[in-house]
Structures are given as C-alpha cells and as structure tokens.
Scaffold this active site. Structure first.
Site, PDB file in Angstrom:
ATOM      1  N   SER A 135       0.820  -1.210   0.000  1.00  0.00           N
ATOM      2  CA  SER A 135       0.000   0.000   0.000  1.00  0.00           C
ATOM      3  C   SER A 135       0.853   1.259   0.000  1.00  0.00           C
ATOM      4  O   SER A 135       2.029   1.238   0.342  1.00  0.00           O
ATOM      5  CB  SER A 135      -0.910   0.019   1.227  1.00  0.00           C
ATOM      6  OG  SER A 135      -1.549  -1.222   1.387  1.00  0.00           O
TER       7      SER A 135
HETATM    8  N1  SAH Z   1      -0.802  -5.027   4.067  1.00  0.00           N
HETATM    9  C1  SAH Z   1      -0.015  -5.318   2.882  1.00  0.00           C
HETATM   10  C2  SAH Z   1      -0.726  -4.998   1.583  1.00  0.00           C
HETATM   11  C3  SAH Z   1      -1.759  -6.002   1.319  1.00  0.00           C
HETATM   12  S1  SAH Z   1      -2.348  -6.212  -0.313  1.00  0.00           S
HETATM   13  C4  SAH Z   1       1.330  -4.620   2.930  1.00  0.00           C
HETATM   14  O1  SAH Z   1       1.617  -3.905   3.902  1.00  0.00           O
HETATM   15  O2  SAH Z   1       2.119  -4.851   2.018  1.00  0.00           O
HETATM   16  C5  SAH Z   1      -3.703  -7.243   0.112  1.00  0.00           C
HETATM   17  C6  SAH Z   1      -3.358  -8.664   0.513  1.00  0.00           C
HETATM   18  O3  SAH Z   1      -4.559  -9.287   0.914  1.00  0.00           O
HETATM   19  C7  SAH Z   1      -2.790  -9.495  -0.623  1.00  0.00           C
HETATM   20  O4  SAH Z   1      -1.512  -9.969  -0.283  1.00  0.00           O
HETATM   21  C8  SAH Z   1      -3.785 -10.644  -0.757  1.00  0.00           C
HETATM   22  O5  SAH Z   1      -3.174 -11.895  -1.043  1.00  0.00           O
HETATM   23  C9  SAH Z   1      -4.442 -10.661   0.603  1.00  0.00           C
HETATM   24  N2  SAH Z   1      -5.771 -11.279   0.664  1.00  0.00           N
HETATM   25  C10 SAH Z   1      -6.819 -11.121  -0.173  1.00  0.00           C
HETATM   26  N3  SAH Z   1      -7.856 -11.868   0.244  1.00  0.00           N
HETATM   27  C11 SAH Z   1      -7.458 -12.504   1.382  1.00  0.00           C
HETATM   28  C12 SAH Z   1      -8.088 -13.421   2.285  1.00  0.00           C
HETATM   29  N4  SAH Z   1      -9.329 -13.858   2.135  1.00  0.00           N
HETATM   30  N5  SAH Z   1      -7.356 -13.858   3.340  1.00  0.00           N
HETATM   31  C13 SAH Z   1      -6.077 -13.444   3.535  1.00  0.00           C
HETATM   32  N6  SAH Z   1      -5.447 -12.589   2.716  1.00  0.00           N
HETATM   33  C14 SAH Z   1      -6.128 -12.126   1.652  1.00  0.00           C
END
Ligand code: SAH
Length: 215
Positions: free
Chosen positions: A61
């Site tokens: 992000s």
């Molecule tokens: N917080 C992260 C950015 C996350 S991007 C950072 O600091 O880099 C969003 C993430 O959510 C992705 O890696 C994706 O794989 C995950 N995601 C999406 N759906 C999900 C679910 N049902 N359970 C766990 N993770 C999930």
C-alpha cells in the site's frame, strides 16, 4: 543522487504533508524501513508515497494510506491486533512497533514466507504470520483488540466482527473490487457497532479461500 538519509527525511515530510500527525505513528513509520519490504525492479521507489507491485500480483500500500489506517486503528501498547492481508509485511511491521502482539494472515503462502524472513532479519519478534483465509478470522486467537483489513470486501466479514472485543476497533476498505472503496472505521460497543466513513481508497479485493499454490 540524494542520500538514503535525505530520501527518508523526504518520506516523513510527505507523510506529514498528507495529514499524518500522530507522533507514535510517525515514529513507527520512521523506524520501519519500507525498502526492506520491496524486492526487485521497484526497490528504488520504496520511499515514494505510492503503492508498488509485489509478488503474487498484489501491492504494497501507499505509505500515507498505511499511516492513516494505522492512525484510525488507534493501537494501544497492550493490544493484540489481527491484520488480514500480510502482502509485503510492511503494514504488520508498522503495527509491531505500536502493539504487544500482531497476527497477520495472507492467502498466499509465498508472501507469508517472504514476510516472515524479513521480520526475522529485522529482529521483529512480536508478529505471527500465517497462511489462512482471513475472511474467517483467526478463531483460535480471538478476541482481538484491533482488526485491520488491507483488502476490500463488500461488507465487513461477520466472523471478524464477532472476533473483535467489545471496545475494539476494526478498520477496513468497504466496496466492490476495482471501484473506489470507502475506508470505514467500526467501533464495537456494549450495544452494537458504530460506523465512521473516513475517505475513499482503492485496495485489491478480499478473495475467498487460499491462493492456488496452497490449495
Ligand atoms: N498489508 C499489505 C498490503 C496487502 S495487499 C502490505 O503492507 O504490504 C492485500 C493482501 O490481501 C494481498 O496480499 C492478498 O493476497 C491478501 N488477501 C486477499 N484476500 C485474502 C483473504 N481472504 N485472506 C487473507 N489474505 C487475503
């Protein structure tokens, strides 16, 4: 070429100029080196206030959004926090500076393993990163004082609301994927849930089940 120290100064300055004022949050953002959480082509853009691609088609992000979400979560030193969407591990690392214990889950094992190895290299010992479908939460560790979703869902997932302690706070992007979503802060009180809409954001969608490589 500007030095790494100058780039980091600029990084903090840009956060302040985007309205991040909370001292504890700014301190945490100063301590955690975003460059460690980005590998490859985009490494040299780590201190720009922009989202960047990471493995598995996901994104790390934008730092000012990480800061605003962290601020909204109002994390206290003794809190047990659950983050859904480990991604690069950057947001979890910020939270680890502010709370007692962080659980972070991602549906992609590859991302979880990469994040774990960075936490270890950075001597961060209060994060447990797990491969799991975060829409179900983490019942074994519930209740949580704070829950942060970094992937967007159409509605706040029921299991997560029930795993939030009374007095707890949940912050999440709400809305359909690929459209503009709203960052929402939910406060759980004795009598129900209070909703506060914070601003528009754009996150990858919360998907059901584990990533293909894990299933
Ligand atoms: N917080 C992260 C950015 C996350 S991007 C950072 O600091 O880099 C969003 C993430 O959510 C992705 O890696 C994706 O794989 C995950 N995601 C999406 N759906 C999900 C679910 N049902 N359970 C766990 N993770 C999930």
């Amino acid at each position: 070429m500007i030095s790494a120290a100058e780039r980091k100064m600029q990084f903090l300055f840009s956060l302040r100029s985007r309205g991040v004022t909370n001292k504890r949050v700014l301190n945490a953002m100063e301590k955690v080196d975003r460059g460690k959480y980005i590998r490859g082509t985009f490494e040299d853009r780590a201190y720009e206030d922009t989202p960047l691609p990471i493995a598995c088609g996901q994104t790390i992000s934008q730092p000012s959004i990480v800061a605003l979400m962290t601020e909204a979560l109002d994390v206290q030193p003794r809190d047990k926090v659950l983050e859904i969407g480990t991604g690069s591990g950057y947001q979890a690392a910020i939270l680890s500076q502010l709370a007692r214990r962080i659980y972070t889950v991602d549906r992609h094992g590859r991302l979880v393993r990469a994040a774990r190895s960075i936490f270890e290299a950075e001597d961060i010992s209060n994060i447990t990163a797990l491969i799991a479908d975060g829409s179900r939460g983490l019942p074994d560790q519930a209740p949580f004082d704070r829950i942060l979703l970094t992937a967007a869902s159409e509605d706040p997932p029921g299991p997560l609301l029930s795993q939030l302690r009374v007095g707890g706070i949940m912050v999440l992007p709400v809305g359909q994927s690929n459209t503009v979503q709203t960052l929402v802060k939910i406060v759980k009180t004795e009598t129900g849930l209070e909703y506060h809409e914070l601003r528009s954001v754009r996150f990858v969608p919360l998907l059901e089940g584990l990533g293909k490589e894990n299933s």
